[in-house]
Design an enzyme around this catalytic site. Structure first.
Site, PDB file in Angstrom:
ATOM      1  N   CYS A   5      43.108  35.670  65.650  1.00  0.00           N
ATOM      2  CA  CYS A   5      42.704  34.715  64.613  1.00  0.00           C
ATOM      3  C   CYS A   5      41.200  34.797  64.345  1.00  0.00           C
ATOM      4  CB  CYS A   5      43.107  33.313  65.057  1.00  0.00           C
ATOM      5  SG  CYS A   5      42.418  31.985  64.068  1.00  0.00           S
TER       6      CYS A   5
ATOM      7  N   CYS B  74      39.290  31.444  64.287  1.00  0.00           N
ATOM      8  CA  CYS B  74      39.162  30.904  65.648  1.00  0.00           C
ATOM      9  C   CYS B  74      37.860  31.389  66.289  1.00  0.00           C
ATOM     10  CB  CYS B  74      40.344  31.306  66.520  1.00  0.00           C
ATOM     11  SG  CYS B  74      41.916  30.663  65.932  1.00  0.00           S
TER      12      CYS B  74
END
Length: 103
Positions: A24, A27
């Site tokens: 991700c 993230c």
């Protein structure tokens, strides 16, 4: 060391769960923001939850998008943030949950 802050004579436990995945991109953007907050709030329980490895926890918290940050106290979930969230918003939720910043 204690968790949380004094509220009405009782200690409120405050925690922050960071739901992420290694793949991700957003993230990775969220990480340094949370690391900074962790330094300033040593009494908060910070937990990183890899959704690929801990799907049961992600399902329990109904995580559908990443990153997701959940702020909780003894009473339950205080706030939830989906997507990259700035420090001031997370900090406001921590204070609402009963967290005290380290002086």
């Amino acid at each position: 060391m204690r968790d949380g802050s004094e509220l009405g004579g009782t200690v409120m436990t405050v925690s922050l769960k960071d739901f992420y995945a290694d793949w991700c991109g957003p993230c990775k953007t969220q990480d340094p923001i949370l690391e900074e907050i962790a330094e300033d709030y040593p009494d908060i329980e910070f937990q990183k939850v890899n959704v690929d490895e801990e799907q049961d926890v992600a399902n329990e918290y109904q995580v559908r998008s990443l990153p997701t940050v959940v702020v909780e106290n003894d009473d339950g979930i205080v706030d939830r943030f989906v997507g990259v969230t700035q420090r001031d918003e997370i900090e406001a939720a921590l204070k609402k949950a009963g967290a005290a910043v380290e002086a």
